[in-house]
Design an enzyme around this catalytic site. Structure first.
Site, short mmCIF file in Angstrom:
data_model
loop_
_atom_site.label_atom_id
_atom_site.label_comp_id
_atom_site.label_asym_id
_atom_site.label_seq_id
_atom_site.Cartn_x
_atom_site.Cartn_y
_atom_site.Cartn_z
N SER A 175 -8.86 -2.90 2.33
CA SER A 175 -8.51 -1.66 1.65
C SER A 175 -8.62 -0.41 2.53
CB SER A 175 -9.44 -1.50 0.44
OG SER A 175 -10.80 -1.35 0.84
N LYS B 150 -12.88 7.23 5.19
CA LYS B 150 -12.22 6.67 4.00
C LYS B 150 -12.59 7.46 2.75
CE LYS B 150 -11.74 2.01 1.91
NZ LYS B 150 -12.26 0.63 2.02
N SER C 68 -12.07 -5.76 4.18
CA SER C 68 -11.43 -4.45 4.15
C SER C 68 -11.54 -3.63 5.43
CB SER C 68 -11.96 -3.63 2.98
OG SER C 68 -11.52 -4.16 1.76
#
Length: 569
Positions: free
Chosen positions: A207, A126, A231
Site C-alpha cells: 500500500s 506516507k 506494503s
C-alpha cells in the site's frame, strides 16, 4: 544449487539456463541516464547541478561545496512534481512549509551546524504517519480530512530532529489496503490512483505506493512507508528501488494509523541501498509510546554494515522453494531471478535450494492470501481483531472529528457518495469495504479463535518457518545460513510468512517484465538481524551491478481504474 527437480520444472516453463542474457545494469556515473527518455520527463539541472538520481551523499557534497541549497533542491523537486505528478499522483498533499524548513536548514548549514546525513534532504512520508503540521493525516480517506493529530508520530519527530525536510504526504492504497478484499492497488479517494511510473497503466504495488514511486520518479530523495503484509516490499519491487522493511519493534508505530500491532512496521525507500539504510537508521529507536520498541539492543548506526560484492565469498543463502517460489505469478520472473542467483554464486556465495519451511503447506498455493487456512490458523483472523481495537485507540486521540470507532468509519463511508461503502458504488473498491465489515463483526474479541490463530501464525512463520529454513538443509543437515532468498513478487505468497513473523526483509532490483515494470529479489533473516541484511543485501546489490533503471513513464496518459493487475483479490 538449484535441484534437478527445480530445473526440470523451470525448463517445462520454457526457462533456459544457457541463453538468458542478464539485465544490463545502469552505471552510477559516466552515462546519461536520460538517454532515450521523452523530453517531457528529463529533469533539468538544478542551479546548474545534476540532481537526477542524486544520492544523499551526492546532495550533501553539493550542499557542502555551496553549489546547491536545500531551498533550490526543494524547488526543483516541486517543479518536477508539477510535470509528472498530475498523472502519477504519488504525492497526496504537499507541505506548505517545505521551503521555510529548507531555509532553516540552509541557515544552520551556513552557521556550521550539521544534523547528519539527512540535514536539508527532502523526504516523503506516507499519509498514515501523523505529522503535527499543516498537512492532514488521513490514510487517503475523506473521512479523516480535517481531523487534528495530537502530535508527530515518533518516526516523524526523529526525521525532524535529523534535519529532514518533510516535502509532503505520499499517496497510498486507502487505509493501507485494510478497507476491502477487492480493490485497485494504490487508489485512495482523497489522492486518486497512484500510477506505476514505469508504465502508468500497471499495478504500482501497495500500500505504500506513493512513497515508492515518488522516490523512483525523483520527486524526493528518500521516503518512508508502512507495512503490515507486503506494503513496503511490493511497491519497492515494482518501482525499481530498494525497500527496507524492518523487524516489528525496530521502528515505532506510535502516531501511525494502525492495522495490526503484531505486524505493523515503518520502513524506508531509496534509489540506492545506502540511501534506504540511511533512512532506516534515522527512524530506528525506542519510544515509550510503543512497548515493542523497548529493551532492544540496536547498533549506533546501520551504515557501518554496508558491504560490497567481495563480501559474498563464503556467504550461504537458502532458497525455500516449495510454495514460496512456485506461484504462477512468479513464473515469468524466474529466468531473471535465477540468473541473479547465479551471479551471487559466481561471486563466491553458496546457494542451497529447498531450504524449505518445516511445513511448506502453511504458505498459500494460490498467491498472496492473508486469509489462508482455517480461522484459527489465519493471519486475517489476527489482523481483523487487532484492527478493530488498534484503530479505536488511534481515533481516541484525534481532535476535530466525531469518528471514534470502526463502526463510525463504516457508517461514514456508507453516507459518502464519493467513498461509497457499498459494493459497486466506487469503481476502485469492488466489494465496497468488506474488510472493515469483517473486522467489525469480530467485536474486537480476543477469543479462543484469535489466540489460537496468533499462536499458530507465529509458530509456523518463526520457529517452524523462517528460523527453521535458516538452519536446515533439504537433507536435514544442520547449517547456519546468512539469509533466505525469496521473490519480491507482490502477487505471490512469498511475503506472507515474513509478515506474520514480524521479521525484516529487503528487496533489491533485478529486472523488468514485458510491460516495462521492475521486479526484485528479497533477502530475509530472523528478528533484529538488520545488520546482516545490510551487509549481505548491499553485497548482493553490488554484485548484481546496481540494476535500478530509471522510469520511462510509459502509457503516461493512462486513466484506467482499476489499475491493470487489479482488482487485488
Amino acid at each position: 544449487m538449484l535441484s534437478p527437480r527445480a530445473r526440470l520444472a523451470l525448463l517445462a516453463l520454457g526457462v533456459s539456463f544457457l541463453s538468458f542474457a542478464s539485465a544490463t545494469p545502469v552505471p552510477r556515473s559516466g552515462l546519461n541516464v536520460d538517454e532515450g527518455m521523452d523530453s517531457r520527463f528529463v529533469m533539468p539541472l538544478c542551479n546548474g547541478q545534476v540532481v537526477y538520481e542524486a544520492t544523499v551523499t551526492d546532495l550533501q557534497a553539493l550542499f557542502k561545496s555551496g553549489k546547491l541549497t536545500s531551498r533550490q533542491l526543494v524547488s526543483c523537486y516541486l517543479a518536477r512534481a508539477d510535470i509528472i505528478d498530475g498523472s502519477a499522483k504519488t504525492i497526496l498533499e504537499r507541505n506548505p512549509d517545505a521551503l521555510e524548513i529548507a531555509d532553516a536548514m540552509d541557515r544552520e548549514r551556513r552557521e556550521g551546524i550539521s544534523r547528519g546525513p539527512l540535514h536539508g534532504i527532502p523526504v516523503l512520508t506516507k499519509d498514515n504517519i501523523a505529522t503535527k503540521d499543516k498537512v492532514d493525516t488521513t490514510a487517503g480517506s475523506l473521512i479523516l480530512l480535517g481531523s487534528i493529530v495530537p502530535r508527530d508520530a515518533h518516526v516523524i519527530a526523529l526525521l525532524r530532529k535529523a534535519g529532514a525536510i518533510l516535502l509532503g504526504h505520499s499517496n497510498l492504497s486507502e487505509w493501507a489496503d485494510m478497507r476491502g478484499d477487492s480493490y485497485s492497488e494504490g487508489f485512495s479517494e482523497r489522492g486518486g490512483q497512484v500510477r506505476n511510473v514505469y508504465n502508468l497503466s500497471q499495478n504500482p504495488g501497495g500500500s505504500s505506493s506513493g512513497s515508492a514511486h515518488g522516490v523512483s520518479a525523483n520527486l524526493a530523495t528518500i521516503a518512508f512507508g508502512t507495512e503490515t503484509d507486503g506494503s513496503v516490499i511490493a511497491p519497492s519491487s515494482r518501482a525499481g528501488i530498494v525497500g527496507f522493511k524492518p523487524t516489528v519493534g525496530l521502528t515505532s508505530r506510535a502516531g501511525v494509523i494502525p492495522e495490526s500491532t503484531h505486524q505493523d512496521t515503518v520502513g524506508s525507500f531509496g534509489r540506492t541501498f545506502r540511501d534506504a539504510v540511511i533512512g532506516l537508521e534515522i527512524i530506528a529507536g525506542p519510544d515509550p509510546r510503543d512497548n515493542a520498541t523497548l529493551g532492544i539492543q540496536r547498533p549506533e548506526n546501520y551504515t557501518q554494515f554496508l558491504g560490497n560484492k567481495k563480501d559474498l565469498r563464503g556467504a550461504k543463502f537458502g532458497v525455500p522453494w516449495s510454495r514460496v517460489w512456485e506461484s504462477s505469478s512468479t513464473a515469468s520472473q524466474l529466468p531473471a531471478l535465477l540468473e541473479a542467483i547465479r551471479v551471487l554464486e559466481a561471486h563466491g556465495a553458496t546457494v542451497y535450494n529447498h531450504t524449505d519451511y518445516k511445513y511448506p503447506d502453511v504458505v498459500s498455493d494460490d498467491g498472496w492470501n492473508w486469509d489462508y487456512g482455517a480461522a484459527n490458523e489465519s493471519e486475517y483472523t489476527v489482523v481483523k481483531v487487532d484492527f478493530y481495537n488498534n484503530i479505536a485507540t488511534y481515533l481516541s486521540e484525534l481532535g476535530n472529528t466525531t469518528i471514534r470507532s470502526l463502526a463510525d468509519i463504516i457508517a461514514a463511508d456508507d453516507r459518502s457518495s464519493l467513498e461509497g461503502g457499498e459494493p459497486g458504488v466506487n469503481v476502485a473498491f469492488k466489494d465496497g469495504q468488506q474488510s472493515f465489515v469483517d473486522a467489525e463483526a469480530t467485536s474486537g474479541l480476543y477469543n479462543v479463535t484469535y489466540i489460537e490463530a496468533l499462536a499458530f501464525t507465529r509458530r509456523t512463520s518463526r520457529a517452524e518457518g523462517i528460523d527453521y529454513a535458516l538452519t536446515h538443509l533439504s537433507d536435514g543437515t544442520s547449517v547456519q545460513l546468512d539469509g533466505l532468498l525469496i521473490p519480491s513478487d507482490p502477487s505471490s505468497a512469498a511475503q506472507n510468512l515474513v509478515s506474520q513473523a514480524g521479521y525484516p526483509c529487503v528487496t533489491i532490483p533485478v529486472s523488468r517484465d514485458p510491460w516495462g515494470v521492475p521486479f526484485g529479489i528479497s533477502l530475509v533473516n530472523t528478528a533484529f538481524s538488520e545488520p546482516k541484511l545490510v551487509k549481505w543485501g548491499s553485497a548482493m546489490d553490488d554484485a548484481l551491478g546496481n540494476r535500478r533503471q530509471p522510469p520511462r513513464f510509459l502509457e503516461f496518459n493512462a486513466t484506467n481504474i482499476p489499475i491493470n493487475g487489479a482488482y487485488t483479490e
